[in-house]
Design a protein around this motif. Sequence first.
Motif, mmCIF file in Angstrom:
data_model
loop_
_atom_site.group_PDB
_atom_site.id
_atom_site.type_symbol
_atom_site.label_atom_id
_atom_site.label_comp_id
_atom_site.label_asym_id
_atom_site.label_seq_id
_atom_site.Cartn_x
_atom_site.Cartn_y
_atom_site.Cartn_z
ATOM 1 N N ILE A 5 0.856 -1.177 0.000
ATOM 2 C CA ILE A 5 0.000 0.000 0.000
ATOM 3 C C ILE A 5 0.898 1.235 0.000
ATOM 4 O O ILE A 5 1.831 1.328 0.795
ATOM 5 C CB ILE A 5 -0.961 -0.008 1.223
ATOM 6 C CG1 ILE A 5 -1.749 1.295 1.317
ATOM 7 C CG2 ILE A 5 -0.230 -0.260 2.518
ATOM 8 C CD1 ILE A 5 -2.870 1.394 0.353
ATOM 9 N N CYS A 6 0.637 2.151 -0.920
ATOM 10 C CA CYS A 6 1.399 3.401 -1.004
ATOM 11 C C CYS A 6 0.522 4.531 -0.471
ATOM 12 O O CYS A 6 -0.595 4.725 -0.961
ATOM 13 C CB CYS A 6 1.807 3.700 -2.446
ATOM 14 S SG CYS A 6 2.857 2.440 -3.190
ATOM 15 N N ASP A 38 -6.303 7.660 0.622
ATOM 16 C CA ASP A 38 -5.419 6.532 0.944
ATOM 17 C C ASP A 38 -6.005 5.676 2.058
ATOM 18 O O ASP A 38 -5.737 4.474 2.135
ATOM 19 C CB ASP A 38 -4.030 7.035 1.362
ATOM 20 C CG ASP A 38 -3.269 7.677 0.222
ATOM 21 O OD1 ASP A 38 -3.705 7.540 -0.944
ATOM 22 O OD2 ASP A 38 -2.241 8.325 0.483
ATOM 23 N N VAL A 42 -6.134 1.639 2.182
ATOM 24 C CA VAL A 42 -5.652 0.843 3.313
ATOM 25 C C VAL A 42 -6.726 -0.146 3.755
ATOM 26 O O VAL A 42 -6.448 -1.324 4.015
ATOM 27 C CB VAL A 42 -5.247 1.754 4.488
ATOM 28 C CG1 VAL A 42 -4.941 0.928 5.730
ATOM 29 C CG2 VAL A 42 -4.035 2.603 4.115
ATOM 30 N N VAL A 57 3.763 -1.171 3.791
ATOM 31 C CA VAL A 57 3.331 0.189 3.500
ATOM 32 C C VAL A 57 4.536 1.052 3.153
ATOM 33 O O VAL A 57 5.583 0.959 3.794
ATOM 34 C CB VAL A 57 2.529 0.789 4.678
ATOM 35 C CG1 VAL A 57 3.314 0.759 5.976
ATOM 36 C CG2 VAL A 57 2.077 2.208 4.364
ATOM 37 N N THR A 59 5.778 5.146 1.967
ATOM 38 C CA THR A 59 5.466 6.551 1.748
ATOM 39 C C THR A 59 6.741 7.289 1.385
ATOM 40 O O THR A 59 7.821 6.967 1.901
ATOM 41 C CB THR A 59 4.803 7.207 2.978
ATOM 42 O OG1 THR A 59 4.301 8.494 2.612
ATOM 43 C CG2 THR A 59 5.777 7.385 4.133
ATOM 44 N N VAL A 72 -0.865 3.097 9.459
ATOM 45 C CA VAL A 72 -1.087 1.856 8.710
ATOM 46 C C VAL A 72 -0.520 0.660 9.469
ATOM 47 O O VAL A 72 -1.084 -0.438 9.432
ATOM 48 C CB VAL A 72 -0.487 1.961 7.299
ATOM 49 C CG1 VAL A 72 -0.859 0.742 6.473
ATOM 50 C CG2 VAL A 72 -0.989 3.223 6.596
ATOM 51 N N ALA A 77 -0.395 -3.458 9.072
ATOM 52 C CA ALA A 77 0.733 -3.631 8.148
ATOM 53 C C ALA A 77 1.879 -4.352 8.851
ATOM 54 O O ALA A 77 2.085 -4.201 10.060
ATOM 55 C CB ALA A 77 1.205 -2.279 7.628
ATOM 56 N N ALA A 80 7.079 -1.276 7.247
ATOM 57 C CA ALA A 80 6.881 0.107 6.818
ATOM 58 C C ALA A 80 8.184 0.670 6.280
ATOM 59 O O ALA A 80 9.259 0.439 6.853
ATOM 60 C CB ALA A 80 6.384 0.955 7.982
#
Length: 266
Positions: A5-6, A38, A42, A57, A59, A72, A77, A80
């Motif tokens: 997930i971005c 977003d 998620v 995840v 970012t 997240v 998640a 990260a």
Amino acid sequence: MKIAICVKYVPVDSKVQVDPAIHALLRGSGAGEINPSDRYAVEMARRLKKDGDTLDVFTMGPADAVRALKVVLALGADHAYLLNDKAFAGSDTLGTAKVLAAALTQYGPYDVVLMGSASNDGATGQVGPMLAQMLGVPDVTNAVEAETDGKTVVLKKKDGNTLYTLKTALPALASVPFGANTPELPTLRHQVAANQREFDTVSAADLGLDPDTLGQAGAKSIVTDTVNVTAQKQGLEFIGSVDEKARDFADTVDEIQQAIGGGKHA
């Protein structure tokens, strides 16, 4: 199955500043939060994840963007990644997609990649399709539902008032619009635990990217100016009988339509 997930950390107040030289947001100058659409991506990722699956995840942003990652992580998640480097500053949508593609390739491969349809600061909707092109995977925009058997994914795509059902082989990327589902909020216990979790900070060098091709230096689209806009509200009062007020209202609508290039009302 591996799911990525971005997310984006976006400003939420009017105190955010703009660099006067390159007209880019100074993202550490104001309060921020995870980009609204977003959150729906998620939630879709959480619903897709089954026992044995992993959810990572990503970012790209300043150090403060780790706050989006922590949210997240609190929602389930497993790993990260903060993509943080001075070379990334001033990136356009193409540069952002390039960095995300490099990270997803390095830490993947991923079967499903999800992200919001658009950010509320730029609102271009370009990063998702660009990222899919760079990864060489199918791209479905405005996906509001998703189911997968581990080999294919069935996505419901909303276009206006029409809902399409699309099926594609994995890997695939989908962007999720605002309002697609009902996002869960992290519990206080889970958020406190997530705040203590470790995350990876990833630089351009870690991804094998040339800094000269990133950020402002590598941008293909340039912002030439920015202006402050103050919203002004103006109320109109129509006085008289019901017929008189209706006529005055209709005349006002006609004037506005003509001013913006439209015709008279029917």
